[in-house]
Design a protein around this motif. Structure first.
Motif, mmCIF file in Angstrom:
data_model
loop_
_atom_site.group_PDB
_atom_site.id
_atom_site.type_symbol
_atom_site.label_atom_id
_atom_site.label_comp_id
_atom_site.label_asym_id
_atom_site.label_seq_id
_atom_site.Cartn_x
_atom_site.Cartn_y
_atom_site.Cartn_z
ATOM 1 N N GLY A 86 -8.091 -2.393 3.457
ATOM 2 C CA GLY A 86 -8.130 -3.788 3.023
ATOM 3 C C GLY A 86 -7.852 -3.989 1.555
ATOM 4 N N ILE A 87 -7.338 -2.965 0.884
ATOM 5 C CA ILE A 87 -7.000 -3.039 -0.536
ATOM 6 C C ILE A 87 -5.488 -3.189 -0.669
ATOM 7 N N ASP A 88 -5.073 -4.097 -1.519
ATOM 8 C CA ASP A 88 -3.638 -4.315 -1.723
ATOM 9 C C ASP A 88 -3.020 -3.082 -2.387
ATOM 10 N N PRO A 89 -2.135 -2.345 -1.691
ATOM 11 C CA PRO A 89 -1.549 -1.138 -2.297
ATOM 12 C C PRO A 89 -0.619 -1.439 -3.474
ATOM 13 N N TYR A 90 -0.173 -2.707 -3.577
ATOM 14 C CA TYR A 90 0.736 -3.077 -4.654
ATOM 15 C C TYR A 90 -0.009 -3.520 -5.917
ATOM 16 N N SER A 91 -1.342 -3.586 -5.842
ATOM 17 C CA SER A 91 -2.107 -4.077 -6.989
ATOM 18 C C SER A 91 -2.050 -3.113 -8.167
ATOM 19 N N GLY A 92 -1.882 -1.845 -7.894
ATOM 20 C CA GLY A 92 -1.745 -0.860 -8.958
ATOM 21 C C GLY A 92 -0.285 -0.606 -9.278
ATOM 22 N N ASP A 93 0.003 0.558 -9.808
ATOM 23 C CA ASP A 93 1.384 0.918 -10.164
ATOM 24 C C ASP A 93 1.754 2.253 -9.526
ATOM 25 N N ASP A 94 1.215 2.475 -8.306
ATOM 26 C CA ASP A 94 1.408 3.777 -7.692
ATOM 27 C C ASP A 94 2.182 3.717 -6.375
ATOM 28 N N PHE A 95 2.273 2.546 -5.757
ATOM 29 C CA PHE A 95 2.946 2.412 -4.461
ATOM 30 C C PHE A 95 4.141 1.484 -4.620
ATOM 31 N N HIS A 96 5.313 1.966 -4.196
ATOM 32 C CA HIS A 96 6.535 1.211 -4.455
ATOM 33 C C HIS A 96 7.431 1.077 -3.227
ATOM 34 N N GLU A 97 6.899 1.339 -2.050
ATOM 35 C CA GLU A 97 7.688 1.119 -0.839
ATOM 36 C C GLU A 97 7.793 -0.384 -0.550
ATOM 37 N N THR A 98 8.825 -0.784 0.163
ATOM 38 C CA THR A 98 8.968 -2.184 0.553
ATOM 39 C C THR A 98 7.901 -2.535 1.595
ATOM 40 N N PRO A 99 7.573 -3.816 1.758
ATOM 41 C CA PRO A 99 6.610 -4.202 2.803
ATOM 42 C C PRO A 99 7.043 -3.757 4.196
ATOM 43 N N LEU A 100 8.345 -3.778 4.473
ATOM 44 C CA LEU A 100 8.836 -3.307 5.766
ATOM 45 C C LEU A 100 8.593 -1.813 5.916
ATOM 46 N N GLY A 101 8.831 -1.061 4.840
ATOM 47 C CA GLY A 101 8.563 0.373 4.872
ATOM 48 C C GLY A 101 7.091 0.663 5.067
ATOM 49 N N LEU A 102 6.239 -0.108 4.390
ATOM 50 C CA LEU A 102 4.796 0.059 4.546
ATOM 51 C C LEU A 102 4.372 -0.173 5.993
ATOM 52 N N PHE A 103 4.938 -1.188 6.611
ATOM 53 C CA PHE A 103 4.606 -1.508 8.006
ATOM 54 C C PHE A 103 4.994 -0.363 8.946
ATOM 55 N N ILE A 104 6.214 0.160 8.767
ATOM 56 C CA ILE A 104 6.710 1.226 9.651
ATOM 57 C C ILE A 104 5.920 2.514 9.438
ATOM 58 N N PHE A 105 5.702 2.890 8.180
ATOM 59 C CA PHE A 105 4.994 4.137 7.898
ATOM 60 C C PHE A 105 3.526 4.059 8.318
ATOM 61 N N GLU A 106 2.931 2.873 8.219
ATOM 62 C CA GLU A 106 1.551 2.710 8.659
ATOM 63 C C GLU A 106 1.437 2.959 10.161
ATOM 64 N N LYS A 107 2.415 2.477 10.925
ATOM 65 C CA LYS A 107 2.417 2.710 12.375
ATOM 66 C C LYS A 107 2.591 4.192 12.674
ATOM 67 N N MET A 108 3.455 4.861 11.923
ATOM 68 C CA MET A 108 3.669 6.295 12.127
ATOM 69 C C MET A 108 2.399 7.087 11.851
ATOM 70 N N ILE A 109 1.783 6.824 10.707
ATOM 71 C CA ILE A 109 0.609 7.594 10.305
ATOM 72 C C ILE A 109 -0.592 7.285 11.196
ATOM 73 N N HIS A 110 -0.705 6.037 11.632
ATOM 74 C CA HIS A 110 -1.867 5.639 12.426
ATOM 75 C C HIS A 110 -1.767 6.087 13.878
ATOM 76 N N HIS A 111 -0.561 6.006 14.471
ATOM 77 C CA HIS A 111 -0.411 6.247 15.906
ATOM 78 C C HIS A 111 0.077 7.659 16.257
ATOM 79 N N ILE A 112 0.959 8.237 15.424
ATOM 80 C CA ILE A 112 1.515 9.554 15.769
ATOM 81 C C ILE A 112 1.450 10.502 14.564
ATOM 82 N N PRO A 113 0.280 10.719 13.982
ATOM 83 C CA PRO A 113 0.206 11.570 12.785
ATOM 84 C C PRO A 113 0.627 13.007 13.054
#
Length: 436
Positions: free
Chosen positions: A54-81
């Motif tokens: 529930g923390i905005d990953p863009y609030s810092g200066d460490d995450f630079h993927e696009t929102p679409l990339g974040l959505f796709i990678f989150e599904k990968m890591i969550h469902h098929i790690p």
């Protein structure tokens, strides 16, 4: 030949799988030559973790993927790690196969074009012409150069998102040469959406797609111009669609965060590029001036002159722009370099005209070995400094520039020989073309 290629796929897959499950994976993934702020899988996992908490990953200066990339990678890591490593391997192998198919289509195109223009060639240029047997090996060399290139293998084992970027570029090349406008523009828009610089490939893509309709156009210039405009409109439409999807996933300011990283280069951790050292030493008053100069050099400076000279050879134009992108963009990695190196065997017929092969090869070998050594001396032993490491990266960039100019000059020399003959005389004396 097909069986040999499939055997290579199996061997390359085994090598990647072994390294992904070895103790070397973490070491490779942490190398600055492999992972950058833009492609690091560690940053992806950190961003996904923050997002799930529930923390905005863009609030810092460490995450630079696009929102679409974040959505796709989150599904990968969550469902098929457990399958993520396999996905990287399969994507890499599929990229090699797409490049293999691209090379096959390109060699057939070269032979077909040679057949049509043969009557225009000089009488003594027969030894320069491609023969049917010459068409079989270059595609195999392309696949091999991608599958067994250490730069590509390390990029896959380090699980960098460059693996997916290379897949998009390979698919752009294949759809471009096949004349598939919608697929080409859509994939190119996706690649541009991720890292901006691939937008320059719209020029060779437009030329290729116009050539695909040349028979139906019958040389009609207004229709040809309409064809170019159609390609640009399809590309912009696909880009707007991606922007719309991202805006639904997150605020548009999150996407701007990624673009700002590419343009402003705030993260100055070392890599194989040229930006980091200059802007570490740069006075803040001159930063904007040099940012503009560096970005124009990376994206636009070579586009017009290369297009004017290579408009009749759009595949070489695309490869040249891809190489220059890998050399001069703000956050390059070895995975970017390995991609365009894999394309070079498509111009195997130009290798006899190249003059810098030995020098370039020595530079690549030396800088690849010296990079980790100098890094260790600088960061761990404290017996060197940033100048040492930048010297290696500067030599590496110089070698790449030599390679690009050498292949382009080889193309010009062969083209000149085809139309003007093998013998060249000035004032009755035999001469030869050399690169000054």
């Amino acid at each position: 030949m097909e069986n040999l290629v499939y055997f290579e796929y199996a061997i390359a897959g085994i090598i990647r799988y072994w390294l992904l499950n070895s103790d070397y994976k973490q070491i490779i993934g942490d190398r600055v030559e492999i992972s950058t702020p833009l492609n690091s899988w560690k940053k992806v996992t950190e961003g996904v973790y923050l997002y799930n908490e529930g923390i905005d990953p863009y609030s810092g200066d460490d995450f630079h993927e696009t929102p679409l990339g974040l959505f796709i990678f989150e599904k990968m890591i969550h469902h098929i790690p457990q399958c993520i490593g396999v996905i990287f391997i399969l994507c890499d192998l599929l990229t090699a196969h797409i490049l293999y198919q691209t090379a096959k289509a390109f060699m057939n195109e070269l032979y077909s074009r040679q057949t049509k223009e043969k009557s225009k060639y000089a009488k003594d240029a027969g030894s320069l012409l491609l023969k049917k047997p010459d068409l079989a090996l270059p595609p195999v060399y392309v696949a091999s150069a991608y599958l067994f290139n250490p730069y590509i293998i390390f990029s896959c084992v380090g699980q960098t998102t460059t693996v997916f970027a290379n897949f998009c570029l390979a698919l752009t090349y294949l759809s471009m040469i096949k004349g598939k406008r919608i697929i080409c523009c859509s994939i190119l828009a996706l690649a541009t959406f991720q890292s901006m610089y691939p937008a320059t490939l719209l020029v060779p893509a437009s030329i290729y797609l116009a050539q695909a309709d040349e028979k139906s156009l019958d040389g009609n210039k207004p229709l040809r111009i309409r064809n170019f405009m159609t390609t640009i409109i399809v590309f912009l439409t696909a880009l707007m669609l991606l922007l719309s999807i991202s805006s639904q996933l997150a605020e548009i300011s999150k996407l701007i965060n990624t673009i700002k990283l590419l343009l402003n280069v705030p993260d100055l951790r070392p890599n194989v590029g040229l930006f980091w050292y200059f802007f570490t030493e740069m006075f803040e008053n001159f930063r904007l001036l040099f940012i503009c100069a560096f970005q124009i050099n990376a994206a636009l400076l070579y586009l017009v002159p290369l297009t004017l000279r290579l408009h009749g050879e759009p595949m070489l134009l695309a490869a040249s722009l891809t190489a220059l992108m890998a050399i001069f963009k703000s956050y390059p990695s070895l995975g970017d370099v390995g991609f365009y190196l894999a394309l070079l065997p498509m111009w195997k017929h130009l290798f006899n005209y190249m003059q810098q092969g030995f020098v370039v090869g020595c530079f690549f070998l030396t800088t690849s070995v010296m990079g980790p050594i100098v890094w260790h001396l600088w960061i761990y032993s404290r017996s060197a400094n940033a100048n040492f490491y930048f010297g290696v990266t500067l030599a590496f960039a110089t070698a790449q520039i030599f390679l690009v100019t050498d292949i382009l000059f080889a193309y010009i020399k062969r083209e000149f020989s085809l139309y003007h003959g093998m013998r060249r005389e000035v004032n009755g004396k035999t001469t030869k073309l050399v690169l000054e």
